[in-house]
Design a protein around this motif. Structure first.
Motif, mmCIF file in Angstrom:
data_model
loop_
_atom_site.group_PDB
_atom_site.id
_atom_site.type_symbol
_atom_site.label_atom_id
_atom_site.label_comp_id
_atom_site.label_asym_id
_atom_site.label_seq_id
_atom_site.Cartn_x
_atom_site.Cartn_y
_atom_site.Cartn_z
ATOM 1 N N ILE A 63 2.231 2.460 -9.063
ATOM 2 C CA ILE A 63 1.614 1.223 -9.545
ATOM 3 C C ILE A 63 0.891 0.493 -8.410
ATOM 4 N N LEU A 64 -0.239 -0.108 -8.764
ATOM 5 C CA LEU A 64 -1.034 -0.903 -7.833
ATOM 6 C C LEU A 64 -1.403 -2.223 -8.495
ATOM 7 N N VAL A 65 -1.742 -3.207 -7.658
ATOM 8 C CA VAL A 65 -2.255 -4.479 -8.167
ATOM 9 C C VAL A 65 -3.686 -4.669 -7.665
ATOM 10 N N GLU A 66 -4.476 -5.373 -8.464
ATOM 11 C CA GLU A 66 -5.884 -5.584 -8.145
ATOM 12 C C GLU A 66 -6.370 -6.818 -8.894
ATOM 13 N N LEU A 93 9.288 -10.674 -6.016
ATOM 14 C CA LEU A 93 7.895 -10.585 -5.572
ATOM 15 C C LEU A 93 7.815 -9.817 -4.261
ATOM 16 N N GLU A 94 8.791 -10.006 -3.400
ATOM 17 C CA GLU A 94 8.809 -9.298 -2.126
ATOM 18 C C GLU A 94 8.882 -7.788 -2.334
ATOM 19 N N GLU A 95 9.684 -7.365 -3.310
ATOM 20 C CA GLU A 95 9.818 -5.937 -3.580
ATOM 21 C C GLU A 95 8.517 -5.366 -4.151
ATOM 22 N N ILE A 96 7.895 -6.086 -5.074
ATOM 23 C CA ILE A 96 6.621 -5.625 -5.638
ATOM 24 C C ILE A 96 5.547 -5.579 -4.559
ATOM 25 N N SER A 97 5.542 -6.569 -3.693
ATOM 26 C CA SER A 97 4.563 -6.583 -2.600
ATOM 27 C C SER A 97 4.760 -5.368 -1.707
ATOM 28 N N THR A 125 3.876 -1.968 -3.912
ATOM 29 C CA THR A 125 2.463 -1.746 -4.229
ATOM 30 C C THR A 125 1.626 -1.559 -2.972
ATOM 31 N N THR A 126 2.008 -2.224 -1.903
ATOM 32 C CA THR A 126 1.284 -2.041 -0.641
ATOM 33 C C THR A 126 1.551 -0.658 -0.063
ATOM 34 N N GLU A 127 2.791 -0.226 -0.143
ATOM 35 C CA GLU A 127 3.129 1.135 0.296
ATOM 36 C C GLU A 127 2.366 2.167 -0.530
ATOM 37 N N ASN A 128 2.292 1.945 -1.842
ATOM 38 C CA ASN A 128 1.551 2.852 -2.722
ATOM 39 C C ASN A 128 0.070 2.872 -2.351
ATOM 40 N N PHE A 129 -0.472 1.700 -2.054
ATOM 41 C CA PHE A 129 -1.878 1.603 -1.698
ATOM 42 C C PHE A 129 -2.187 2.444 -0.463
#
Length: 258
Positions: free
Chosen positions: A199-202, A238-242, A245-249
């Motif tokens: 998963i990524l955020v954009e 939020l820290e975990e999602i950050s 998703t950053t690791e995934n990016f």
């Protein structure tokens, strides 16, 4: 740190405020931004922006809306344009049957050419797909049979079947401010189900501002709002999602300096 994996900093909406846009993103903890190409022929404009800011990168590709205009661009031409250190992805390319922009045949030709370039370079392909789940899934399967490639289905609003098919092929799914809209229950259910490493955020800014800013011009700083809702949806911080998703990016966009 968060990353905006998909924005359009070259669009006219940002022309008079680019320094402010980037400054506000940095202040919000956005560590990297990828400004995404919609026309190969305008790559120099994107490069001008990416070279101006250390934390901004770009892609090269033809949006399906412009498939007729840039029909016939070959994988070899795309490959040749990826040598610049700031060009970290192909696309966005794919299929869009919602609008009558770009003949379906031209869109498919462009889509396959971009996949071939992604396969040859190892760079990720940013895929735009809208109201085209069946054809998109078929092309992804056919092309994967020719050899693996890396990609993200950006601004995902498609069905569960296509998302799971993409993940089974090793692809990623990107979520935008649409995830925050009140009527996006089905999309949030899908976001909760997907593997955490896909998963990524954009933002897709200047479009699709999250609910908190609905009706306003979107910008990379607002990716925080997407991450907050994704975290709530998945029942994590939020820290975990950050972190995830950053690791995934960085795993997907591996040419970007970490």
């Amino acid at each position: 740190m968060l990353v905006d994996s998909h924005c359009h900093l070259d669009f006219p909406d940002f022309a008079e405020d680019l320094d402010g846009i980037v400054s506000r993103a940095r202040a919000a903890g956005i560590g990297r931004m990828v400004t995404i190409s919609t026309r190969v022929r305008k790559l120099n404009q994107l490069l001008g922006i990416a070279e101006r800011y250390d934390d901004v990168y770009c892609s090269v590709g033809t949006h399906p809306h412009n498939a007729d205009e840039e029909d016939g661009i070959s994988p070899e031409e795309l490959i040749g344009l990826t040598g610049h250190p700031k060009v970290v992805a192909l696309g966005e390319a794919g299929l869009d049957y919602f609008y009558d922009n770009g003949a379906p045949e031209a869109q498919a030709r462009g889509f396959r050419a971009h996949i071939a370039a992604a396969r040859a370079t190892g760079l990720p392909l940013v895929i735009h797909t809208r109201e085209a789940d069946e054809d998109c899934g078929r092309i992804l399967e056919e092309e994967a049979a020719k050899g693996s490639f890396r990609a993200v289905l950006h601004c995902y609003t498609g069905g569960r079947e296509l998302a799971l098919k993409a993940v089974s092929l090793g692809l990623y799914i990107g979520f935008t401010g649409i995830l925050t809209f009140k009527k996006s229950e089905t999309l949030r259910a899908l976001a909760a189900e997907l593997p955490s490493d896909r998963i990524l955020v954009e933002t897709d800014s200047p479009y699709l501002a999250p609910g908190k800013f609905r009706g306003k011009r979107n910008e990379p700083a607002y990716v925080v709002e997407v991450a907050k809702v994704l975290a709530e949806t998945r029942g994590v911080s939020l820290e975990e999602i950050s972190r995830q998703t950053t690791e995934n990016f960085f795993r997907l966009f591996s040419k970007v300096k970490s």
